[in-house]
Design a protein around this motif. Structure first.
Motif, PDB file in Angstrom:
ATOM      1  N   ASP A   1     -66.760  56.860  35.584  1.00 34.09           N
ATOM      2  CA  ASP A   1     -67.940  57.063  34.866  1.00 34.09           C
ATOM      3  C   ASP A   1     -67.917  56.507  33.355  1.00 34.09           C
ATOM      4  O   ASP A   1     -66.674  55.900  33.129  1.00 34.09           O
ATOM      5  N   ALA A   2     -68.921  56.634  32.644  1.00 32.87           N
ATOM      6  CA  ALA A   2     -69.057  56.009  31.384  1.00 32.87           C
ATOM      7  C   ALA A   2     -67.712  56.727  30.323  1.00 32.87           C
ATOM      8  O   ALA A   2     -67.325  56.313  29.425  1.00 32.87           O
ATOM      9  N   SER A   3     -67.203  58.124  30.865  1.00 34.67           N
ATOM     10  CA  SER A   3     -66.288  58.764  29.934  1.00 34.67           C
ATOM     11  C   SER A   3     -64.817  58.225  30.139  1.00 34.67           C
ATOM     12  O   SER A   3     -63.975  58.553  29.517  1.00 34.67           O
ATOM     13  N   TYR A   4     -64.605  57.428  31.370  1.00 37.54           N
ATOM     14  CA  TYR A   4     -63.552  56.909  31.681  1.00 37.54           C
ATOM     15  C   TYR A   4     -63.057  55.386  30.547  1.00 37.54           C
ATOM     16  O   TYR A   4     -63.428  54.523  31.118  1.00 37.54           O
ATOM     17  N   THR A   5     -62.745  55.853  29.654  1.00 36.62           N
ATOM     18  CA  THR A   5     -62.325  55.033  28.571  1.00 36.62           C
ATOM     19  C   THR A   5     -60.786  54.296  28.668  1.00 36.62           C
ATOM     20  O   THR A   5     -59.927  54.710  29.395  1.00 36.62           O
ATOM     21  N   GLN A   6     -60.614  53.452  28.000  1.00 34.29           N
ATOM     22  CA  GLN A   6     -59.257  52.892  27.821  1.00 34.29           C
ATOM     23  C   GLN A   6     -58.017  53.862  27.599  1.00 34.29           C
ATOM     24  O   GLN A   6     -57.011  53.712  28.345  1.00 34.29           O
ATOM     25  N   SER A   7     -58.474  54.940  26.591  1.00 30.37           N
ATOM     26  CA  SER A   7     -57.335  55.862  26.357  1.00 30.37           C
ATOM     27  C   SER A   7     -57.206  56.689  27.459  1.00 30.37           C
ATOM     28  O   SER A   7     -56.124  57.083  27.690  1.00 30.37           O
ATOM     29  N   VAL A   8     -58.449  57.106  28.167  1.00 29.12           N
ATOM     30  CA  VAL A   8     -58.171  57.644  29.472  1.00 29.12           C
ATOM     31  C   VAL A   8     -57.418  57.310  30.663  1.00 29.12           C
ATOM     32  O   VAL A   8     -56.351  57.762  31.120  1.00 29.12           O
ATOM     33  N   PHE A   9     -57.556  55.900  30.562  1.00 28.49           N
ATOM     34  CA  PHE A   9     -56.955  55.106  31.594  1.00 28.49           C
ATOM     35  C   PHE A   9     -55.372  54.992  31.258  1.00 28.49           C
ATOM     36  O   PHE A   9     -54.593  55.376  32.175  1.00 28.49           O
ATOM     37  N   ALA A  10     -54.971  55.254  29.918  1.00 31.96           N
ATOM     38  CA  ALA A  10     -53.334  55.233  29.544  1.00 31.96           C
ATOM     39  C   ALA A  10     -52.859  56.283  29.993  1.00 31.96           C
ATOM     40  O   ALA A  10     -51.910  56.486  30.543  1.00 31.96           O
ATOM     41  N   VAL A  11     -53.696  57.277  29.734  1.00 30.37           N
ATOM     42  CA  VAL A  11     -53.048  58.744  30.008  1.00 30.37           C
ATOM     43  C   VAL A  11     -52.971  58.883  31.556  1.00 30.37           C
ATOM     44  O   VAL A  11     -52.072  59.587  32.063  1.00 30.37           O
ATOM     45  N   ALA A  12     -53.981  58.597  32.234  1.00 32.23           N
ATOM     46  CA  ALA A  12     -54.058  58.647  33.725  1.00 32.23           C
ATOM     47  C   ALA A  12     -52.909  57.844  34.236  1.00 32.23           C
ATOM     48  O   ALA A  12     -52.395  58.174  35.261  1.00 32.23           O
ATOM     49  N   PHE A  13     -52.577  56.462  33.772  1.00 34.83           N
ATOM     50  CA  PHE A  13     -51.700  55.638  34.365  1.00 34.83           C
ATOM     51  C   PHE A  13     -50.446  56.271  33.922  1.00 34.83           C
ATOM     52  O   PHE A  13     -49.503  56.188  34.907  1.00 34.83           O
ATOM     53  N   PHE A  14     -50.033  56.917  32.830  1.00 30.61           N
ATOM     54  CA  PHE A  14     -48.894  57.444  32.499  1.00 30.61           C
ATOM     55  C   PHE A  14     -48.370  58.364  33.454  1.00 30.61           C
ATOM     56  O   PHE A  14     -47.698  58.943  33.947  1.00 30.61           O
ATOM     57  N   ALA A  15     -49.749  59.454  33.835  1.00 29.89           N
ATOM     58  CA  ALA A  15     -49.321  60.738  34.706  1.00 29.89           C
ATOM     59  C   ALA A  15     -49.126  60.132  36.019  1.00 29.89           C
ATOM     60  O   ALA A  15     -48.015  60.653  36.587  1.00 29.89           O
ATOM     61  N   MET A  16     -49.893  59.187  36.598  1.00 29.47           N
ATOM     62  CA  MET A  16     -49.137  58.314  37.917  1.00 29.47           C
ATOM     63  C   MET A  16     -47.852  58.144  38.020  1.00 29.47           C
ATOM     64  O   MET A  16     -47.264  58.206  38.788  1.00 29.47           O
ATOM     65  N   SER A  17     -47.507  57.364  36.947  1.00 31.69           N
ATOM     66  CA  SER A  17     -45.970  56.768  36.615  1.00 31.69           C
ATOM     67  C   SER A  17     -45.060  57.908  36.423  1.00 31.69           C
ATOM     68  O   SER A  17     -43.902  57.791  37.338  1.00 31.69           O
ATOM     69  N   ILE A  18     -45.265  58.635  35.597  1.00 33.42           N
ATOM     70  CA  ILE A  18     -44.255  59.910  35.512  1.00 33.42           C
ATOM     71  C   ILE A  18     -44.113  60.772  36.631  1.00 33.42           C
ATOM     72  O   ILE A  18     -42.922  60.944  37.210  1.00 33.42           O
ATOM     73  N   GLY A  19     -45.004  60.798  37.487  1.00 37.03           N
ATOM     74  CA  GLY A  19     -44.935  61.597  38.637  1.00 37.03           C
ATOM     75  C   GLY A  19     -44.220  60.674  39.817  1.00 37.03           C
ATOM     76  O   GLY A  19     -43.354  61.400  40.425  1.00 37.03           O
ATOM     77  N   GLY A  20     -44.550  59.471  39.962  1.00 36.55           N
ATOM     78  CA  GLY A  20     -43.659  58.542  40.584  1.00 36.55           C
ATOM     79  C   GLY A  20     -42.243  58.492  40.386  1.00 36.55           C
ATOM     80  O   GLY A  20     -41.522  58.734  41.324  1.00 36.55           O
ATOM     81  N   ALA A  21     -41.991  58.568  39.151  1.00 37.39           N
ATOM     82  CA  ALA A  21     -40.532  58.603  38.660  1.00 37.39           C
ATOM     83  C   ALA A  21     -39.779  59.935  39.064  1.00 37.39           C
ATOM     84  O   ALA A  21     -38.757  59.813  39.540  1.00 37.39           O
ATOM     85  N   MET A  22     -40.531  60.878  38.980  1.00 39.44           N
ATOM     86  CA  MET A  22     -39.770  62.149  39.413  1.00 39.44           C
ATOM     87  C   MET A  22     -39.632  62.041  40.921  1.00 39.44           C
ATOM     88  O   MET A  22     -38.665  62.797  41.191  1.00 39.44           O
ATOM     89  N   TRP A  23     -40.543  61.746  41.695  1.00 43.15           N
ATOM     90  CA  TRP A  23     -40.436  61.633  43.212  1.00 43.15           C
ATOM     91  C   TRP A  23     -39.089  60.806  43.389  1.00 43.15           C
ATOM     92  O   TRP A  23     -38.001  61.158  44.452  1.00 43.15           O
ATOM     93  N   MET A  24     -38.862  59.644  42.586  1.00 42.91           N
ATOM     94  CA  MET A  24     -37.706  58.667  43.088  1.00 42.91           C
ATOM     95  C   MET A  24     -36.395  59.681  42.755  1.00 42.91           C
ATOM     96  O   MET A  24     -35.432  59.432  43.047  1.00 42.91           O
ATOM     97  N   LEU A  25     -36.336  60.104  41.364  1.00 44.81           N
ATOM     98  CA  LEU A  25     -35.252  61.067  41.061  1.00 44.81           C
ATOM     99  C   LEU A  25     -34.968  62.207  41.976  1.00 44.81           C
ATOM    100  O   LEU A  25     -34.004  62.440  42.170  1.00 44.81           O
ATOM    101  N   ALA A  26     -35.980  62.886  42.411  1.00 47.76           N
ATOM    102  CA  ALA A  26     -35.845  64.097  43.325  1.00 47.76           C
ATOM    103  C   ALA A  26     -35.212  63.478  44.645  1.00 47.76           C
ATOM    104  O   ALA A  26     -34.274  64.032  45.154  1.00 47.76           O
TER     105      ALA A  26
END
Length: 252
Positions: free
Chosen positions: A126-151
């Motif tokens: 929606d309209a509240s989904y800005t570029q800064s929110v995208f950056a945080v969301a993408f970081f959350a996705m990536s760091i979670g995936g990295a923890m999967w690989m490390l685990a």
């Protein structure tokens, strides 16, 4: 009359997600991920060829196994591709390719992105989904995936010892437990969608029926490829049923 200076919104506050989602730096990262996957595949193929004589596999057997693996991957890849296409508008091509298309889980990644966006008072799409929110969301996705690989890297040797111990006591247990865990996990994911609407129920039922029919025909007709293609068929037909059911409701 002089108008007071009105500060311009920061670029990060823009709702034009694709302007940064398709950044060349992200494409370079995706190319690196694909490069790693290709190198891993070559290493595994060489290792399989080297180990083949010890298990009495001929060169023809190896070629057949590689060909069978490539064909059997088409069905699951089709399902992933459908999900990836649906998420391109939210995350952009680089993020989808690197996370969901290769090493991610669509259910996990979308959930992680949704939680990250919610922590900033925003909502995906929606309209509240800005570029800064995208950056945080993408970081959350990536760091979670990295923890999967490390685990996986850390726990696999430990679990291998437990697997060997259980097999020595009861070999049948390791054939039943993983299958039961997969059935439970995917059943939970599917059943949580049912209370949302009758369209969700219809899509669930149609997809389950199509998958069951594919498995039945695969066993009855001896067509093993139906087991792999069944996932793609069930998703496409389930989506078609949901779209057909939603059409009259939207028109009304």
């Amino acid at each position: 009359m002089h108008q007071p200076f009105a500060p311009q919104p920061l670029a990060a506050d823009s709702a034009d997600i694709l302007a940064i989602a398709n950044n060349p730096v992200l494409w370079i990262c995706v190319a690196g991920v694909f490069g790693v996957i290709i190198i891993q595949s070559v290493i595994f193929m060489k290792a399989a060829r080297k180990a083949a004589p010890s298990v009495d596999m001929s060169t023809q057997d190896i070629r057949t196994s590689f060909r069978s693996g490539a064909v059997s991957a088409i069905g699951p890849s089709l399902a992933v591709s459908l999900v990836a296409i649906a998420l391109l508008g939210l995350f952009g091509a680089p993020a989808v390719l690197s996370r969901i298309g290769l090493i991610g889980s669509a259910a996990y990644d979308v959930s992680a992105a949704g939680i990250a966006a919610g922590s900033m008072g925003a909502k995906l799409g929606d309209a509240s989904y800005t570029q800064s929110v995208f950056a945080v969301a993408f970081f959350a996705m990536s760091i979670g995936g990295a923890m999967w690989m490390l685990a996986t890297l850390i726990l696999t040797p430990i679990l291998r010892k437990g697997d060997a111990k259980i097999r020595s006591v009861n070999p049948a247990a390791m054939a039943i437990v993983p299958a039961a865990a997969l059935i439970g996990a995917f059943s939970c994911l599917g059943l949580t969608e049912l209370p949302k609407s009758t369209i969700h129920v219809l899509s669930f039922a149609v997809s389950a029926a199509v998958m069951g029919l594919c498995l039945f025909l695969a066993r009855k007709l001896g067509k093993s490829w139906l087991r792999e293609w069944g996932l793609g068929f069930s998703i496409v037909i389930g989506l078609g049923a949901a779209f057909a059911a939603a059409g009259p409701a939207v028109g009304a």
